[in-house]
Design a protein around this motif. Structure first.
Motif, PDB file in Angstrom:
ATOM      1  N   PRO A  14     -24.328 -25.703  36.144  1.00  0.00           N
ATOM      2  CA  PRO A  14     -23.289 -26.139  35.108  1.00  0.00           C
ATOM      3  C   PRO A  14     -23.510 -26.393  33.728  1.00  0.00           C
ATOM      4  O   PRO A  14     -24.719 -26.958  33.679  1.00  0.00           O
ATOM      5  CB  PRO A  14     -22.727 -27.530  35.900  1.00  0.00           C
ATOM      6  CG  PRO A  14     -23.708 -28.185  36.592  1.00  0.00           C
ATOM      7  CD  PRO A  14     -24.742 -26.812  37.109  1.00  0.00           C
ATOM      8  N   VAL A  15     -22.805 -25.985  32.791  1.00  0.00           N
ATOM      9  CA  VAL A  15     -23.115 -25.981  31.406  1.00  0.00           C
ATOM     10  C   VAL A  15     -21.918 -26.982  30.865  1.00  0.00           C
ATOM     11  O   VAL A  15     -20.925 -26.303  30.736  1.00  0.00           O
ATOM     12  CB  VAL A  15     -23.479 -25.135  30.608  1.00  0.00           C
ATOM     13  CG1 VAL A  15     -23.594 -25.226  29.150  1.00  0.00           C
ATOM     14  CG2 VAL A  15     -24.628 -24.035  31.377  1.00  0.00           C
ATOM     15  N   MET A  16     -21.910 -28.279  31.084  1.00  0.00           N
ATOM     16  CA  MET A  16     -20.777 -28.905  30.593  1.00  0.00           C
ATOM     17  C   MET A  16     -20.832 -29.596  29.192  1.00  0.00           C
ATOM     18  O   MET A  16     -22.034 -30.188  28.903  1.00  0.00           O
ATOM     19  CB  MET A  16     -20.437 -30.169  31.780  1.00  0.00           C
ATOM     20  CG  MET A  16     -20.357 -29.322  32.994  1.00  0.00           C
ATOM     21  SD  MET A  16     -18.428 -28.792  32.753  1.00  0.00           S
ATOM     22  CE  MET A  16     -18.590 -27.753  34.438  1.00  0.00           C
ATOM     23  N   PHE A  17     -19.837 -29.659  28.405  1.00  0.00           N
ATOM     24  CA  PHE A  17     -19.716 -30.710  27.371  1.00  0.00           C
ATOM     25  C   PHE A  17     -19.026 -31.862  27.714  1.00  0.00           C
ATOM     26  O   PHE A  17     -17.925 -31.850  28.252  1.00  0.00           O
ATOM     27  CB  PHE A  17     -19.197 -29.774  26.305  1.00  0.00           C
ATOM     28  CG  PHE A  17     -19.972 -28.527  25.745  1.00  0.00           C
ATOM     29  CD1 PHE A  17     -20.898 -28.819  24.771  1.00  0.00           C
ATOM     30  CD2 PHE A  17     -19.653 -27.353  26.336  1.00  0.00           C
ATOM     31  CE1 PHE A  17     -21.612 -27.618  24.651  1.00  0.00           C
ATOM     32  CE2 PHE A  17     -20.317 -26.231  25.887  1.00  0.00           C
ATOM     33  CZ  PHE A  17     -21.315 -26.331  25.155  1.00  0.00           C
ATOM     34  N   GLN A  18     -19.444 -32.948  27.215  1.00  0.00           N
ATOM     35  CA  GLN A  18     -18.916 -34.300  27.619  1.00  0.00           C
ATOM     36  C   GLN A  18     -18.248 -34.988  26.306  1.00  0.00           C
ATOM     37  O   GLN A  18     -18.989 -34.849  25.352  1.00  0.00           O
ATOM     38  CB  GLN A  18     -20.121 -35.389  28.362  1.00  0.00           C
ATOM     39  CG  GLN A  18     -20.299 -34.619  29.712  1.00  0.00           C
ATOM     40  CD  GLN A  18     -21.336 -35.613  30.254  1.00  0.00           C
ATOM     41  OE1 GLN A  18     -21.799 -36.703  29.730  1.00  0.00           O
ATOM     42  NE2 GLN A  18     -21.403 -35.579  31.424  1.00  0.00           N
ATOM     43  N   TYR A  19     -17.251 -35.590  26.597  1.00  0.00           N
ATOM     44  CA  TYR A  19     -16.461 -36.487  25.623  1.00  0.00           C
ATOM     45  C   TYR A  19     -16.654 -38.077  26.013  1.00  0.00           C
ATOM     46  O   TYR A  19     -16.000 -38.155  27.147  1.00  0.00           O
ATOM     47  CB  TYR A  19     -15.266 -35.999  25.256  1.00  0.00           C
ATOM     48  CG  TYR A  19     -14.373 -36.858  24.268  1.00  0.00           C
ATOM     49  CD1 TYR A  19     -14.585 -37.185  22.908  1.00  0.00           C
ATOM     50  CD2 TYR A  19     -13.454 -37.760  24.822  1.00  0.00           C
ATOM     51  CE1 TYR A  19     -13.982 -38.005  22.163  1.00  0.00           C
ATOM     52  CE2 TYR A  19     -12.661 -38.523  23.904  1.00  0.00           C
ATOM     53  CZ  TYR A  19     -12.833 -38.618  22.813  1.00  0.00           C
ATOM     54  OH  TYR A  19     -12.404 -39.450  21.914  1.00  0.00           O
ATOM     55  N   ASN A  20     -17.036 -38.968  25.414  1.00  0.00           N
ATOM     56  CA  ASN A  20     -16.658 -40.512  25.776  1.00  0.00           C
ATOM     57  C   ASN A  20     -15.584 -40.956  25.503  1.00  0.00           C
ATOM     58  O   ASN A  20     -15.563 -41.433  24.251  1.00  0.00           O
ATOM     59  CB  ASN A  20     -17.992 -41.180  25.407  1.00  0.00           C
ATOM     60  CG  ASN A  20     -19.255 -40.914  26.122  1.00  0.00           C
ATOM     61  OD1 ASN A  20     -19.413 -40.105  27.196  1.00  0.00           O
ATOM     62  ND2 ASN A  20     -20.337 -41.272  25.740  1.00  0.00           N
ATOM     63  N   ALA A  21     -14.808 -41.008  26.567  1.00  0.00           N
ATOM     64  CA  ALA A  21     -13.409 -41.715  26.101  1.00  0.00           C
ATOM     65  C   ALA A  21     -13.514 -43.214  25.850  1.00  0.00           C
ATOM     66  O   ALA A  21     -12.998 -43.520  24.897  1.00  0.00           O
ATOM     67  CB  ALA A  21     -12.433 -41.269  27.017  1.00  0.00           C
ATOM     68  N   PHE A  27     -15.139 -37.478  29.887  1.00  0.00           N
ATOM     69  CA  PHE A  27     -14.485 -36.191  30.400  1.00  0.00           C
ATOM     70  C   PHE A  27     -15.283 -35.250  30.002  1.00  0.00           C
ATOM     71  O   PHE A  27     -16.187 -35.157  29.235  1.00  0.00           O
ATOM     72  CB  PHE A  27     -13.044 -35.921  29.777  1.00  0.00           C
ATOM     73  CG  PHE A  27     -12.166 -37.061  29.978  1.00  0.00           C
ATOM     74  CD1 PHE A  27     -11.449 -37.358  31.519  1.00  0.00           C
ATOM     75  CD2 PHE A  27     -11.699 -38.111  29.165  1.00  0.00           C
ATOM     76  CE1 PHE A  27     -10.787 -38.217  31.679  1.00  0.00           C
ATOM     77  CE2 PHE A  27     -11.132 -39.186  29.505  1.00  0.00           C
ATOM     78  CZ  PHE A  27     -10.344 -39.385  30.672  1.00  0.00           C
ATOM     79  N   GLU A  28     -15.529 -33.999  30.845  1.00  0.00           N
ATOM     80  CA  GLU A  28     -16.390 -32.769  30.579  1.00  0.00           C
ATOM     81  C   GLU A  28     -15.467 -31.683  30.776  1.00  0.00           C
ATOM     82  O   GLU A  28     -14.485 -31.635  31.562  1.00  0.00           O
ATOM     83  CB  GLU A  28     -17.369 -32.963  31.406  1.00  0.00           C
ATOM     84  CG  GLU A  28     -17.291 -32.670  33.025  1.00  0.00           C
ATOM     85  CD  GLU A  28     -18.509 -32.995  33.762  1.00  0.00           C
ATOM     86  OE1 GLU A  28     -19.649 -33.273  33.269  1.00  0.00           O
ATOM     87  OE2 GLU A  28     -18.748 -32.701  34.906  1.00  0.00           O
ATOM     88  N   ALA A  29     -16.049 -30.744  30.113  1.00  0.00           N
ATOM     89  CA  ALA A  29     -15.315 -29.030  30.375  1.00  0.00           C
ATOM     90  C   ALA A  29     -16.469 -28.266  30.123  1.00  0.00           C
ATOM     91  O   ALA A  29     -17.476 -28.637  29.174  1.00  0.00           O
ATOM     92  CB  ALA A  29     -14.313 -29.090  29.398  1.00  0.00           C
ATOM     93  N   GLY A  30     -16.567 -27.126  30.781  1.00  0.00           N
ATOM     94  CA  GLY A  30     -17.866 -25.919  30.396  1.00  0.00           C
ATOM     95  C   GLY A  30     -17.309 -25.179  31.645  1.00  0.00           C
ATOM     96  O   GLY A  30     -16.447 -24.984  32.300  1.00  0.00           O
TER      97      GLY A  30
END
Length: 110
Positions: A14-21, A27-30
């Motif tokens: 997986p290559v995921m980009f994370q956002y610290n809410a 949350f992550e997407a990728g």
């Protein structure tokens, strides 16, 4: 009477980009790239290699979230929707099928 079962084994990257809410919630997407290691068709008690019918590469898009209970230990959840058909064209027949995966995990941060 047992039906046909298909067992697929992959190594997924997986290559995921994370956002610290929040400090402990992200949350992550990728994307996820998966490489077929083994595949088998099983019908009743007969097991047959299926590598001639299953493609060796799979690609999908993922969405997920994670929560850290403290500085080191957390839980994760992710859904990956397959975008590529995993079946090879065989004798002129083009079968369709995609991998859709739900993953849960325990995380440890060093």
């Amino acid at each position: 009477m047992d039906g046909l079962r298909v067992n697929l084994s992959y190594i997924s990257v997986p290559v995921m980009f994370q956002y610290n809410a929040l400090p402990n919630l992200y949350f992550e997407a990728g994307t996820q790239f998966s490489f077929l290691i083994d595949s088998k068709f099983k019908y009743q008690s007969v097991s047959v290699k299926a590598n001639d019918y299953i493609k060796g590469f799979d690609f999908g898009l993922g969405l997920g979230a994670g929560y850290y209970f403290n500085d080191h230990i957390g839980v994760t959840a992710r859904y990956v929707a397959g975008l590529t058909d995993i079946a090879k064209e065989t004798q002129g027949a083009d079968a369709e099928g995609k991998n859709n995966v739900f993953q849960i995990g325990l995380a440890y941060k060093f």
